[in-house]
Design an enzyme around this catalytic site. Sequence first.
Site, PDB file in Angstrom:
ATOM      1  N   THR A   1       7.183  26.797   4.778  1.00  0.00           N
ATOM      2  CA  THR A   1       5.707  25.980   4.415  1.00  0.00           C
ATOM      3  C   THR A   1       4.519  27.015   5.264  1.00  0.00           C
ATOM      4  OG1 THR A   1       6.652  24.046   4.701  1.00  0.00           O
ATOM      5  CG2 THR A   1       4.426  24.023   4.397  1.00  0.00           C
TER       6      THR A   1
ATOM      7  N   SER B   1      -1.683  26.794  -5.657  1.00  0.00           N
ATOM      8  CA  SER B   1      -1.289  28.137  -6.087  1.00  0.00           C
ATOM      9  C   SER B   1      -1.746  28.453  -7.428  1.00  0.00           C
ATOM     10  CB  SER B   1       0.184  28.214  -5.867  1.00  0.00           C
ATOM     11  OG  SER B   1       0.627  27.824  -4.924  1.00  0.00           O
TER      12      SER B   1
ATOM     13  N   ASP C   1       6.432  21.231 -26.867  1.00  0.00           N
ATOM     14  CA  ASP C   1       6.624  19.850 -26.358  1.00  0.00           C
ATOM     15  C   ASP C   1       7.550  19.908 -25.419  1.00  0.00           C
ATOM     16  OD1 ASP C   1       6.564  17.056 -25.924  1.00  0.00           O
ATOM     17  OD2 ASP C   1       5.905  16.675 -27.893  1.00  0.00           O
TER      18      ASP C   1
ATOM     19  N   SER D   1      12.926   5.907 -14.272  1.00  0.00           N
ATOM     20  CA  SER D   1      11.856   6.970 -14.746  1.00  0.00           C
ATOM     21  C   SER D   1      11.765   8.263 -14.131  1.00  0.00           C
ATOM     22  CB  SER D   1      10.702   6.132 -14.580  1.00  0.00           C
ATOM     23  OG  SER D   1       9.550   6.875 -14.832  1.00  0.00           O
ATOM     24  N   SER D   2      12.005   8.285 -12.732  1.00  0.00           N
ATOM     25  CA  SER D   2      11.766   9.366 -12.145  1.00  0.00           C
ATOM     26  C   SER D   2      12.941  10.557 -12.539  1.00  0.00           C
ATOM     27  CB  SER D   2      11.743   9.418 -10.813  1.00  0.00           C
ATOM     28  OG  SER D   2      10.722   8.820 -10.149  1.00  0.00           O
TER      29      SER D   2
ATOM     30  N   TYR E   1       8.971  15.897   0.253  1.00  0.00           N
ATOM     31  CA  TYR E   1       8.690  17.406  -0.619  1.00  0.00           C
ATOM     32  C   TYR E   1       8.470  16.937  -2.032  1.00  0.00           C
ATOM     33  CZ  TYR E   1       9.240  19.637   3.578  1.00  0.00           C
ATOM     34  OH  TYR E   1       9.279  20.215   5.026  1.00  0.00           O
TER      35      TYR E   1
ATOM     36  N   HIS F   1      15.521  13.342  11.297  1.00  0.00           N
ATOM     37  CA  HIS F   1      14.505  13.475  12.051  1.00  0.00           C
ATOM     38  C   HIS F   1      13.618  12.057  12.085  1.00  0.00           C
ATOM     39  CE1 HIS F   1      12.082  15.840   8.935  1.00  0.00           C
ATOM     40  NE2 HIS F   1      12.010  14.687   8.649  1.00  0.00           N
ATOM     41  N   HIS F   2      13.872  11.311  11.199  1.00  0.00           N
ATOM     42  CA  HIS F   2      13.113   9.920  11.066  1.00  0.00           C
ATOM     43  C   HIS F   2      13.995   8.902  12.061  1.00  0.00           C
ATOM     44  CE1 HIS F   2      10.585  11.045   7.913  1.00  0.00           C
ATOM     45  NE2 HIS F   2      11.536  11.957   7.346  1.00  0.00           N
TER      46      HIS F   2
ATOM     47  N   TRP G   1       7.015   0.250   3.615  1.00  0.00           N
ATOM     48  CA  TRP G   1       7.666   0.826   2.317  1.00  0.00           C
ATOM     49  C   TRP G   1       8.981   1.272   2.799  1.00  0.00           C
ATOM     50  CZ3 TRP G   1       8.875   5.888   1.066  1.00  0.00           C
ATOM     51  CH2 TRP G   1       8.702   7.046   2.232  1.00  0.00           C
TER      52      TRP G   1
ATOM     53  N   HIS H   1       0.775  -1.207  -0.014  1.00  0.00           N
ATOM     54  CA  HIS H   1       0.036   0.009   0.070  1.00  0.00           C
ATOM     55  C   HIS H   1       0.853   1.298  -0.057  1.00  0.00           C
ATOM     56  CE1 HIS H   1      -2.637   3.272   1.124  1.00  0.00           C
ATOM     57  NE2 HIS H   1      -2.083   3.259   2.418  1.00  0.00           N
TER      58      HIS H   1
ATOM     59  N   ARG I   1       2.123   1.212  14.935  1.00  0.00           N
ATOM     60  CA  ARG I   1       1.771   1.127  13.767  1.00  0.00           C
ATOM     61  C   ARG I   1       1.989  -0.302  13.259  1.00  0.00           C
ATOM     62  NH1 ARG I   1       6.511   4.725  10.435  1.00  0.00           N
ATOM     63  NH2 ARG I   1       4.773   4.383   8.568  1.00  0.00           N
TER      64      ARG I   1
ATOM     65  N   HIS J   1      13.354  12.018   3.000  1.00  0.00           N
ATOM     66  CA  HIS J   1      12.807  13.359   3.316  1.00  0.00           C
ATOM     67  C   HIS J   1      12.432  14.201   2.266  1.00  0.00           C
ATOM     68  CE1 HIS J   1      11.069  16.183   5.761  1.00  0.00           C
ATOM     69  NE2 HIS J   1      11.531  17.082   5.204  1.00  0.00           N
TER      70      HIS J   1
ATOM     71  N   GLU K   1      11.940  13.372  -0.510  1.00  0.00           N
ATOM     72  CA  GLU K   1      10.681  12.561  -1.274  1.00  0.00           C
ATOM     73  C   GLU K   1       9.548  13.223  -0.816  1.00  0.00           C
ATOM     74  OE1 GLU K   1      10.361  10.564  -3.401  1.00  0.00           O
ATOM     75  OE2 GLU K   1       8.527   9.777  -3.443  1.00  0.00           O
TER      76      GLU K   1
ATOM     77  N   LYS L   1       3.990  29.835   2.900  1.00  0.00           N
ATOM     78  CA  LYS L   1       2.947  29.668   1.961  1.00  0.00           C
ATOM     79  C   LYS L   1       1.424  29.699   2.445  1.00  0.00           C
ATOM     80  CE  LYS L   1       6.239  27.009  -0.673  1.00  0.00           C
ATOM     81  NZ  LYS L   1       6.378  25.855  -1.692  1.00  0.00           N
TER      82      LYS L   1
HETATM   83 CU   LIG Z   1      11.196  13.875   6.870  1.00  0.00          CU
END
Ligand SMILES: [Cu+2]
Lengths: 551, 209
Positions: A326, A268, A105, A169-170, A257, A302-303, A140, A76, A448, A253, A255, A329
């Site tokens: 953030t 926006s 293009d 691909s990314s 963003y 921080h993870h 994940w 998931h 979790r 991290h 990621e 924003k």
């Molecule tokens: Cu993070």
Amino acid sequence: MATTALSPRAGAYPRSRVYEWLTTTDHKKIGIMYITSAYIFFLIGGLMALAIRTELAAPGTQFLNPDIFNQAFTMHGTTMVFFFVMPMLAGFANYIVPLQIGAADMAFPRINALSFWIIPVSALLLFSSFGLGGAAAGGWTSYTPLSEAKYAGIGQDFWLAGLLLNGVSSILGAINILATIFKLRAPGLTMLRLPIFVWTVLVTSVLLIFAVPVLASGLVMLFIDRNYGGAFFDPAAGGDTVLWQHVFWFFGHPEVYILILPAFGIISEVLPVFSRKPLFGYKAFVLATVSIGVLGFGVWAHHMFTTGAVFLPFFSITTFLISVPTGVKMFNWIATMWRGKLRFTTAMLFAVGFLASFLIGGLDGAFSASTPIDFALQDTYWIVSHLHYVLFGGSAFGIMAATYYWFPKMTGRFLDERLGKVQFVIMFVGAHLTFFPMHLLGISGMPRRIQDYAPNVGWQDLNLLATIGSYLIGFGTLVLLWNMFVALRGPRTAGDDPWDANTLEWATTSPPPSYNFDRLPEIRSERPLFDLKHGGAGHAPALPSGEGSQR
Amino acid sequence: MTATTDVLPTDHPVELAHGHGDGGINTALLGMLLFIASEIMFFAGLFAAYFSVRAKYGSHWPALPEGVEFAINPLVIIATLILVSSSGVIQWGLWRIRKGDRRGLNRAFALTMLMGLTFLAFQATDYVLLADEGISLNGSIFGSLFFTMTGFHGAHVLGGVIGIGIILSRGMTGQFSARNHVAVEAVSAYWHFVDVVWIFLFLTLYILR
Ligand SMILES: [Cu+2]
């Protein structure tokens, strides 16, 4: 005018529509294929989520045994991150960015097609593991040593290979987007006149180029550990298990963003159009986006606060710091709506829903940035709540807003607004019903990734609420599918510029011709179409009337 | 594509197909530089792994099985000199084609290709010798790091050699000129990148250890 100028040989190659889609290098068709496949993966990932929630609705084992449950939450998360949100945003970027910058293009159309076609191949690789001995089951994040050969089966190898391909691909997609933005902008479109969506996609692409290869290096090392006797993450062989976490989160991290910045961009675009005002503080917004991109590489640990292997004050402070842009924003968006002439279309509703939900998710993040609180909440449902508030309440709501906003441009048809509002209400209520109780579950200590819990710990009611909420989200998704199905059979009534919008994609037909523009308005701000319609530009050329398109 | 240019209004200075750019870097070369940036990050991940493991071991590095010593093979020094100087050769070829000298380009690229292949042959020999000494991908963290880092670099050298081969075969049919040689620029940039990564690998794995 276009028809008279066409070469007489045009149309001499009768090709089936299927063949045309399979071989296309048109950024718009590729964008639509990205978006369509991402919605399919949304359904697959969503069904897995429903399976998880069904099992957790009550204590005891009713629906999924622990083994399958582990595969379900692993796949998931993997599906939603790598095969729903990322390709979806890549799809919108593909379709919209060349139009918004007035290009015909992407810079590398054939590489663009390659980037897309890698996605289904990598998905096939990943999902085939279900039938070949079980999918990956280590979450994940695939922490070592759980994901090492000793504990995880062949599904983990499929996971590694699938993500490696997905990463290729990314990276190719990001290179393409950057080259497009840097090299194919229309005359007059300076960097500080770029639509905000283009800016957010630009920063996202930079993040992809710098973050995804680091994940790739980790995937490769883990693959070598598992298959060729490597010792990278195996302490018994002299390796370092925390190293995987460093590598994964150095990617992970940025990621987050990557998953949210383009959604910021979508919001926006939508908020100013439906508030009849320019975005408040354009330059501050751009600066905030860029600083998020830079700071995003300095917060990964921080993870890992509870590993005891990282310097807590540094990563705590940088994490608090990154919430500042953030926050800027948030003020940009609210001030944009302030005293605006608000039109609550479905796209606007999802944008406002985004603001409300993302605010909660962002505040959750600030709690987790504080190390003592994080020590208590680490690996509880609080974290699940936080990440779903930002990824569902944030990214997915942004994607919904984009779907309703740009569907008329892509198809020439409106999605039904009444069904849209029904969908919004169901999904908004569903999302908060699903994810808010998880805060409380987390605070009361529910870990979790567990398949079962005791009936006497008081988690029953909140879990049931979350399950009901998740079914609401599922139902809302069905409403969206029905809406699309009906709309695609309806007449083309949208016209070129149905929302009275500001940016160049609305300055051509809906859908645009394969070459995008007959002519472009003069560009003197980040809202060239608004200038053309309301600015009294004098000598600006007229809009294409619509008969210029090939079909 | 022809349709695109046909329908362009002639009174408007818009080059839709190519954008106005800013006169700066060529689009394909920009793409290659961005690709190289991502490749740098891939190797950065491996280097970060190396240094974080190494920091853990302190003076007990390199971590190898009992009784195994890691010593630098003279062959590797020669291979390094060859690869570093091949960067000069390919750059010379690039300068030649910028002046329109097709033959100079072909000669330089043929020589670079040969040097790249020699490097790979020497690297393969080094692998065999190391295996004889008991250093391999499995069995020790130093071996895992050493073979993964140099192995991926070798794969990149091979990729570069293939790229150079493509340029060479195109060059021999006279496809490049002083004005049109973007692919030459891109492949040269890639080759320099491969070279610089090796310099860092050599310094880290053989000298610093
Ligand atoms: Cu993070």
